[in-house]
Design an enzyme around this catalytic site. Structure first.
Site, PDB file in Angstrom:
ATOM      1  N   GLU A 115     -11.073  -1.603  30.260  1.00 53.57           N
ATOM      2  CA  GLU A 115     -10.495  -0.550  29.422  1.00 53.57           C
ATOM      3  C   GLU A 115      -9.947   0.584  30.274  1.00 53.57           C
ATOM      4  OE1 GLU A 115     -10.003  -1.321  26.475  1.00 53.57           O
ATOM      5  OE2 GLU A 115     -11.343  -3.049  26.436  1.00 53.57           O
TER       6      GLU A 115
ATOM      7  N   ASP B 176      -4.119  -9.541  24.941  1.00 52.42           N
ATOM      8  CA  ASP B 176      -3.130  -8.752  25.679  1.00 52.42           C
ATOM      9  C   ASP B 176      -1.987  -9.633  26.166  1.00 52.42           C
ATOM     10  OD1 ASP B 176      -4.791  -6.555  25.376  1.00 52.42           O
ATOM     11  OD2 ASP B 176      -5.885  -6.980  27.220  1.00 52.42           O
TER      12      ASP B 176
ATOM     13  N   GLY C 139       0.773  -1.237   0.000  1.00 55.44           N
ATOM     14  CA  GLY C 139       0.000   0.000   0.000  1.00 55.44           C
ATOM     15  C   GLY C 139       0.796   1.274   0.000  1.00 55.44           C
TER      16      GLY C 139
END
Length: 644
Positions: free
Chosen positions: A415, A492, A195
């Protein structure tokens, strides 16, 4: 498509006509049963009988005619006809002609050959190519009138444009170089991530030079028949010689240019024969003056060394990810076709999109235009660009996904743990946005936006990332207990473990092991690597590596636990803000970390009809309070995403 359909209909009609002509001819007149015929013979009403096998064509004395058939062998029929003075005429049975016999015997074979040719044409892409044109090149030639791309359409890679500018000068004025005995590079290999504009840059070279441009993919050479690849290479260069000076562009050349003699195919497969022919054509016994070969790949490490030597691909042009100035230029190119609001600033968008390639930025502009179209707007504003950036970076929102209050609360704590740790550890990227709206495959996302283009990372930054990655799991553990920790931290843990292992085995961040490389070679077979893997360490060293990785993770895990324990009030406050607003940005996070009253996010509407505004409709000033407690700076790093 319509022409092919008409052709096949005509063929079907002709075949039906031919078969009907070969079939038995229809008899004239009506048909009667055999018993009626015998009665009329006995009544002396029949004048003539023409016998052809089992078929009898009868003519009566009143000149009427009909046809009948003998159901079984009747030995008395002939005597009966002669007794009644009926004229008997015998006719030989009809036999097919020589042409018909040949056609009928060969038709199945011809049909099979025709079907085979049809399928081969389909495999070759149809068109006007013959069934045996497998060895013809599939390169598509674009003339100078068909190529409208110029260097003005390419932005963000100024160094790469400078590298290839002299190719354009040579193609425009080859005599200027030839007078001085100079030779232009025969091949240019463009290397860079997907890209970044390698193909676009090649088209711009052809557009600027005004020469024929042959384009082909590396996978177009090799197919099911042996020798096809080498034949197509020869044919492609023969066509290029006729059109010289010209450019041949081979996209994804690693499909045929992988290192020879490695992998599962050994040293003798069709791909290697194709590569051998390409090596000969590029720099063999015969020269190819006036032909410049440009190739693009994002895997230069797997290419054959003979392909990269001077005389073939003399020059490698690195087309990397654009920096902030390059991203701004690319955005301006793509924004030409979009009606923009007055608040649009390409420089601000460029600073907020580190790591974006040219294709990513084009997609960003397109997504912003789509958001504006959905809202029935006439221009695209910064609001749409912000929505498009969030969609690309964090995934599309899944508001239709139903979550219970308990699940939303658990996600909010998770979060919030990521955000608080990321904010308080040193050298970590700033927190850009925290949301508990499901995006992509994640139930919630904490997004960290780098302040600039990252070139390298320090040990402290890496350890800070590990601490931040475990912030979500630790928040759940502190609030709900070890027994109720969810599986939301699986990604994670994976990212943190890989990061810690790389720090120990590749980057020399272990005091016990020192600055040595312990990582095993990770090359897949299909990429031209060896099947066998060599082990570069003993079992004892592997055990020490595992111990060092575990110690590194435990140290940062405990540090993150201490940070959250010291700032429990902020953790609860951020959870409440996420439950209320669902998405909070940097200003709200600043308020929370300073223990101030949280201002509503921009564009948020209170479902109860109230908001945090004064009589003039402007937000009230936040109330300052104590600063959060931060630990002593230690060794630290963090991933970009902490997904629930």
């Amino acid at each position: 498509m319509a022409k092919n359909l008409i052709l096949w209909l005509v063929i079907a009609v002709v075949l039906m006509s031919v078969f009907q002509s070969f079939g038995p001819s229809e008899s004239n007149g009506r048909k009667v049963d055999y018993s009626t015929f015998l009665q009329e013979v006995n009544q002396d009403q029949v004048r003539e009988a023409r016998i052809n096998g089992r078929e009898i064509n009868v003519t009566k004395k009143d000149s009427n005619r009909y046809t009948t058939y003998i159901p079984i062998n009747d030995p008395k029929l002939l005597d009966n006809l002669l007794t009644k003075n009926v004229k008997v005429v015998g006719e030989p049975p009809e036999e097919p002609s020589l042409l018909a016999s040949i056609f009928i015997s060969w038709f199945p074979m011809l049909l099979l050959i025709g079907v085979w040719i049809f399928f081969m044409r389909q495999m070759q892409g149809g068109g006007g190519k013959g069934a045996m044109s497998f060895g013809k090149s599939k390169a598509r030639m674009l003339t100078e009138d068909q190529i409208k791309t110029t260097f003005a359409d390419v932005a963000g890679c100024d160094e790469a444009k400078e590298e290839v500018a002299e190719l354009v000068e040579y193609l425009r004025e080859p005599s200027r170089f030839q007078k001085l005995g100079g030779k232009i590079p025969k091949g240019v290999l463009m290397v860079g991530p997907p890209g970044t504009g390698k193909t676009l840059l090649a088209k711009a070279i052809a557009g600027e030079a005004k020469v024929p441009f042959f384009t082909i993919s590396g996978s177009d050479f090799v197919e099911m028949f042996v020798g096809v690849g080498a034949s197509r290479v020869r044919d492609m260069f023969e066509q290029a010689k006729k059109a010289a000076p010209c450019i041949i562009f081979i996209d994804e050349i690693d499909a045929v240019g992988r290192q020879r003699g490695a992998g599962l195919g050994g040293g003798h497969d069709e791909r290697e024969q194709t590569l051998n022919q390409m090596l000969v054509e590029m720099d063999g016994f015969e020269g190819n003056e006036g032909i410049i070969v440009i190739a693009a790949t994002n895997r230069p490490d797997v290419l054959d060394p003979a392909l990269l030597r001077p005389g073939r691909f003399d020059r490698q042009v690195v087309v990397g990810l654009p920096d902030v100035r390059g991203r701004e230029q690319i955005l301006k190119v793509h924004m030409r076709r979009v009606p923009l609001a007055t608040d649009i600033d390409a420089a601000i968008i460029a600073r907020g999109t580190p790591g974006f390639s040219g294709a990513d930025l084009a997609n960003l502009v397109n997504e912003a235009a789509l958001f504006a179209a959905r809202g029935n707007k006439r221009v695209v504003s910064m609001v749409e660009f912000e929505k498009a950036k969030d969609k690309i970076m964090m995934g599309a929102e899944r508001r239709s996904m139903v979550m219970t209050e308990a699940q939303k609360e658990s996600t909010a704590y998770h979060e919030a743990g990521h955000a608080i740790i990321g904010r308080l550890v040193p050298e970590h990227d700033p927190v850009h946005k925290v949301t508990i709206i499901p995006r992509g495959r994640a139930l919630g996302v904490t997004f960290f936006l780098p302040e600039g283009d990252a070139i390298s990372a320090s040990r402290q930054k890496l350890e800070s990332q590990i601490s931040t990655l475990y912030g979500g799991r630790l928040a759940e553990e502190i609030i709900y207990g070890v027994e109720h920790v969810s599986t939301g931290a699986s990604n994670d843990i994976k990212v943190a473990t890989n990061l810690a292992r790389n720090m120990v085995t590749q980057w020399g961040f272990s005091e016990k092991l020192g600055p040595l490389l312990y990582a095993e070679e990770e090359g897949e077979v299909f990429l031209g690597r060896s099947v066998a893997k060599a082990k570069h360490m003993s079992d004892e060293t592997a055990r020490i590596i595992d111990q060092e990785v575990k110690a590194l993770i435990e140290r940062n895990y405990n540090r993150a636990r201490q940070i959250l324990t010291d700032n429990m009030d902020i953790l609860h406050a951020m959870k409440d803000a996420l439950m209320k607003y669902e998405t909070i940005d940097a200003p709200q996070i600043d308020d929370l970390m300073a223990r101030r009253e949280v201002r509503p996010p921009a564009g948020w509407e209170d479902p109860n009809g109230t908001n945090n505004s004064d009589s003039n409709g402007t937000p009230q000033a936040p109330r300052p309070v104590d600063e959060p407690r931060t630990p002593n700076p230690g060794n630290t790093m963090s991933e970009q995403l902490g997904d629930k």
